[in-house]
Design a protein around this motif. Sequence first.
Motif, PDB file in Angstrom:
ATOM      1  N   SER A  48       0.819  -1.206   0.000  1.00 15.87           N
ATOM      2  CA  SER A  48       0.000   0.000   0.000  1.00 15.87           C
ATOM      3  C   SER A  48       0.857   1.262   0.000  1.00 15.87           C
ATOM      4  CB  SER A  48      -0.920  -0.004   1.226  1.00 15.87           C
ATOM      5  OG  SER A  48      -1.726   1.157   1.263  1.00 15.87           O
ATOM      6  N   VAL A  49       1.894   1.269   0.825  1.00 19.36           N
ATOM      7  CA  VAL A  49       2.771   2.439   0.906  1.00 19.36           C
ATOM      8  C   VAL A  49       3.510   2.651  -0.417  1.00 19.36           C
ATOM      9  CG1 VAL A  49       4.815   3.401   2.031  1.00 19.36           C
ATOM     10  CG2 VAL A  49       3.048   2.273   3.403  1.00 19.36           C
ATOM     11  N   GLY A 138      -4.054  -5.011   6.097  1.00 20.79           N
ATOM     12  CA  GLY A 138      -2.831  -4.211   6.191  1.00 20.79           C
ATOM     13  C   GLY A 138      -2.757  -3.165   5.100  1.00 20.79           C
ATOM     14  N   PHE A 139      -3.157  -3.553   3.890  1.00 20.45           N
ATOM     15  CA  PHE A 139      -3.155  -2.630   2.757  1.00 20.45           C
ATOM     16  C   PHE A 139      -4.075  -1.442   3.031  1.00 20.45           C
ATOM     17  CE2 PHE A 139      -4.661  -0.956  -1.235  1.00 20.45           C
ATOM     18  CZ  PHE A 139      -3.563  -1.007  -2.080  1.00 20.45           C
ATOM     19  N   LEU A 140      -5.292  -1.730   3.462  1.00 17.47           N
ATOM     20  CA  LEU A 140      -6.286  -0.682   3.682  1.00 17.47           C
ATOM     21  C   LEU A 140      -5.950   0.184   4.889  1.00 17.47           C
ATOM     22  CD1 LEU A 140      -9.413  -2.913   2.995  1.00 17.47           C
ATOM     23  CD2 LEU A 140      -8.609  -1.018   1.558  1.00 17.47           C
ATOM     24  N   HIS A 144      -5.209   4.169   4.644  1.00 14.76           N
ATOM     25  CA  HIS A 144      -5.947   5.137   5.458  1.00 14.76           C
ATOM     26  C   HIS A 144      -4.993   6.024   6.244  1.00 14.76           C
ATOM     27  CE1 HIS A 144      -8.181   6.556   9.022  1.00 14.76           C
ATOM     28  NE2 HIS A 144      -9.206   6.624   8.204  1.00 14.76           N
ATOM     29  N   LEU A 145      -3.954   5.436   6.811  1.00 15.22           N
ATOM     30  CA  LEU A 145      -3.007   6.205   7.618  1.00 15.22           C
ATOM     31  C   LEU A 145      -2.294   7.257   6.777  1.00 15.22           C
ATOM     32  CD1 LEU A 145      -1.431   6.708  10.237  1.00 15.22           C
ATOM     33  CD2 LEU A 145       0.160   4.902   9.519  1.00 15.22           C
TER      34      LEU A 145
END
Length: 202
Positions: A48-49, A138-140, A144-145
């Motif tokens: 995700s990052v 973990g991806f989501l 969001h963060l």
Amino acid sequence: MLRFLKLILLIASIPLAAGFALALWPHAAAFGSLAHRHVVFLSGAGVSVVLYPWLRRSHFFRTFEHELTHLIAAKVFFAKMESLQVHSSGDGEVRYSRESNFFIALAPYFLPLFAACTTLISPALHPAIAVWALAPAGFLLAHHLVATIGEILIGQPDIKESGRLFSFGVIALCGALTYGCIISYAAGDYPAVLDFLRHGPI
């Protein structure tokens, strides 16, 4: 009177958020063992990052989560939805049948809605595949963060209207609780969530 109550909540949010952070620490530290569930969750977060610069080009996904979280928070106060609009440009708006408050306004910044939903449905999956639900969780959560940090830095209207300092306190407190539940679940399933809540400040 309202300003006084917000000041009390702001002051209380500091030790409470710190208490949740301390309760989360043993579970966060457990990721150092790199058990299978930890690797799956961290891999999803890492992807995700890495993909975030590309994902941010399309604002639809984040805007949809943002406005839907406003709506769900409004439902807590028994509001009826009047309209929900999300555009590919990243603009969005939700209208409901009652006046907003700081909880409704700030909910999208402390509630990672899609990550929470993914975590909640995990027990309904077959045990052989339930652990793989940690990858999208973990991806989501990471998405969001990162998105929330960006929104706070640019000064979203929700934050300005609620007051920056007060908003930061509420987001820190409620975010420590919601993120703590998801991370502790990823660390050690629901017994870890119960342990996190039991050792929290509330």
